[in-house]
Write an enzyme that holds these catalytic residues in place. Structure first.
Site, mmCIF file in Angstrom:
data_model
loop_
_atom_site.group_PDB
_atom_site.id
_atom_site.type_symbol
_atom_site.label_atom_id
_atom_site.label_comp_id
_atom_site.label_asym_id
_atom_site.label_seq_id
_atom_site.Cartn_x
_atom_site.Cartn_y
_atom_site.Cartn_z
ATOM 1 N N LYS A 49 0.855 -1.187 0.000
ATOM 2 C CA LYS A 49 0.000 0.000 0.000
ATOM 3 C C LYS A 49 0.885 1.228 0.000
ATOM 4 O O LYS A 49 2.000 1.194 0.537
ATOM 5 C CB LYS A 49 -0.894 0.022 1.252
ATOM 6 C CG LYS A 49 -2.154 0.831 1.094
ATOM 7 C CD LYS A 49 -3.235 0.060 0.355
ATOM 8 C CE LYS A 49 -4.465 0.873 0.089
ATOM 9 N NZ LYS A 49 -5.516 0.048 -0.521
ATOM 10 N N SER A 62 -7.297 -6.003 -11.479
ATOM 11 C CA SER A 62 -5.944 -5.430 -11.586
ATOM 12 C C SER A 62 -4.935 -6.518 -11.963
ATOM 13 O O SER A 62 -4.009 -6.287 -12.739
ATOM 14 C CB SER A 62 -5.507 -4.835 -10.252
ATOM 15 O OG SER A 62 -5.941 -3.509 -10.145
#
Ligand code: NAD
Length: 472
Positions: free
Chosen positions: A107, A363
């Site tokens: 992240k 994704s």
């Protein structure tokens, strides 16, 4: 997700520990799975439009290297801090493991309120952030692949891929350094609606489980189910669309400014257009306005889909919720207190950890497309259509009857990119739901589906480590 007594990362660790107690795994291995492998905190300057220099604080966290590349979005928000980025990276590890997406969790975050910057300033910040990531090998198709999150979208991903390709000339797979790109820049069709579609596939699978439905006094199937949705943004809108198309009734919609109800069902798209035209979902023709926006959560319905914010269902309002199934489309819409109440009430909570994994799943398909350098369907579409044509001609000549025009069109149709993406997502969500449900059924002491999801995730990451030979 956060709890007043713990930081966000600590509460993720707590949920992990709760689930880990249902596994027989080595303590050291569990510690390794839990830990954040790499944390990169950076400060860099940016010259603003007014000529002043501002120091920007930013992060990229790689929670787990049990599989590479790492994968996870980049958030632009004023509240970004290291603890939050670590927690979100950890959740990505578990989410990817459950949906069998072969990535470690990652992240990123930049501590800015994007609304306070011009487009040019945002572009400079994004490009400089990308450069900092390149310097430390924290981005690349084989190391770490960011994606959009709060405050970022296709535009930022296009800046990132352009910066990367500029600094790595000739790198064959460079387009796979980031996902969520515009289709013209190597993105994949179907990405925009992926999370809502994944939510639909996931809940549909649960609704088809006869035994689970019987326990809750529901008949199996989606048709005629009464659905309440909070949030008509990207995830809520597409969830409403796919449920409506499958014959469910959207009886309530809650938005920022209020909530509306119609027991006969609301036309989600007409509500969306009404909101665009009037600035509010309230006063939608034929619907009843509810007093508060949170009232949408408490209407009489079969399935509740919170698709807006975290912590909206808590110890205070959970006892009033009438839904038998709750699908966590948003991240962290239920507090741990609400979880306890629903366990007591026998409400089935389908957890965010895999229910909203449609985005990361697609994704993954985008990354595969970038590595293969070819659009999905390009090689097989015509071939399939030609084969189907031969088959249909044979059927017609043997039966002596022509096949009806629409049916003929359907059978003939060779797969486009979007067909293959939808099909891959459907397969992914069905498999994930069943793996988690099987784990829960096989371990009756596990209290809820969320804990079962963690158990599945931990076990899969543990297997990867074992295969790597780190823990023989
Ligand atoms: P979004 O901004 O497009 O939509 C959120 C909607 O919720 C907005 O329309 C907003 O007006 C509404 N809202 C805000 N406050 C509200 C309130 N108090 N009551 C009712 N509605 C309110 O965001 P999104 O992309 O749809 O994301 C929604 C949730 O899903 C977030 O928790 C996000 O983390 C999660 N999620 C999104 C994705 C994705 O691919 N977009 C993937 C995984 C998880």
């Amino acid at each position: 997700m956060s709890n007043p007594h713990y930081s966000f990362f600590e509460s993720v660790q707590k949920s992990f520990d709760k689930a880990a107690s249902f596994t027989q795994l080595d303590k050291g291995l569990l510690e390794q799975i839990k830990a954040c492998n790499s944390v990169y905190q950076m400060r860099f300057p940016v010259k603003l439009d007014n000529g002043h220099i501002e120091v920007i604080e930013a992060y990229r966290v790689q929670h787990s290297h049990h599989k590479t590349p790492c994968k996870g979005g980049i958030r632009f928000a004023a509240e970004v801090n290291q603890d939050e980025v670590m927690a979100l990276a950890a959740l990505m590890t578990y989410k990817c493991a459950i949906v069998n997406v072969p990535f470690g969790g990652g992240k990123g975050g930049i501590k800015i309120n994007p609304k306070k910057y011009s487009t040019y300033e945002l572009e400079k910040i994004t490009r400089r952030y990308t450069t900092e990531l390149i310097k430390k090998n924290f981005i690349g198709p084989g190391t770490d692949v960011p994606a959009p999150d709060y405050g970022t979208g296709e535009r930022e991903m296009a800046w990132i891929v352009d910066t990367y390709q500029t600094m790595k000339p000739g790198e064959l797979d460079a387009a796979g350094c980031v996902t969520g790109k515009p289709v013209t820049q190597g993105g994949v069709r179907g990405r925009r609606e992926a999370t809502g579609l994944g939510v639909f596939y996931g809940i549909r699978e649960v609704l088809l489980m006869e035994e689970e439905m019987k326990k809750r006094g529901l008949t199996p199937g989606v048709k005629d189910k009464r659905i309440a949705i909070q949030g008509l943004g990207n995830v809520g809108y597409y969830s409403a669309k796919f449920f409506s198309e499958a014959g469910a009734k959207i009886v309530a919609i809650g938005e920022y400014e209020g909530a509306i109800y119609n027991e006969n069902g609301l036309d989600y798209d007409a509500v969306f257009k009404h909101r665009k035209a009037t600035g509010s979902i309230l006063n939608f023709p034929g619907a009843q306005n509810l007093d508060k926006n949170s009232d949408a959560l408490e209407v009489d319905c079969d399935v509740l889909i919170p698709a807006a914010l975290e912590n909206v269902i808590n110890g205070e309002n959970a006892p009033r919720i009438k839904a038998k199934v709750i699908g966590e489309a948003a991240n962290g819409p239920l507090t741990p207190e609400a979880d306890e109440i629903f366990i007591q009430k026998g409400v089935l909570v389908v957890p965010d950890m895999f229910l909203n994994a449609g985005g990361v799943t697609v994704s993954y398909f985008e990354w595969l497309k970038n590595l293969s350098h070819v659009r999905y369907g390009r090689l097989e579409k015509r071939f399939t259509e030609n084969q189907n044509n031969v088959l249909l001609d044979q059927m017609e000549s043997l039966s002596g009857k022509p096949v009806d025009g629409n049916i003929r069109k359907n059978i003939l149709h060779g797969p486009e990119e979007v067909d293959l993406v939808y099909s891959g997502l459907e397969e992914t969500m069905i498999t994930a739901v069943n793996e988690v449900m099987d784990c829960w059924k096989n371990n009756p002491s596990i209290p809820d589906m969320r804990t079962a999801a963690y158990v599945v995730a931990i076990s899969k990451v543990a297997v990867s480590y074992a295969e790597l030979g780190i823990f023989p």
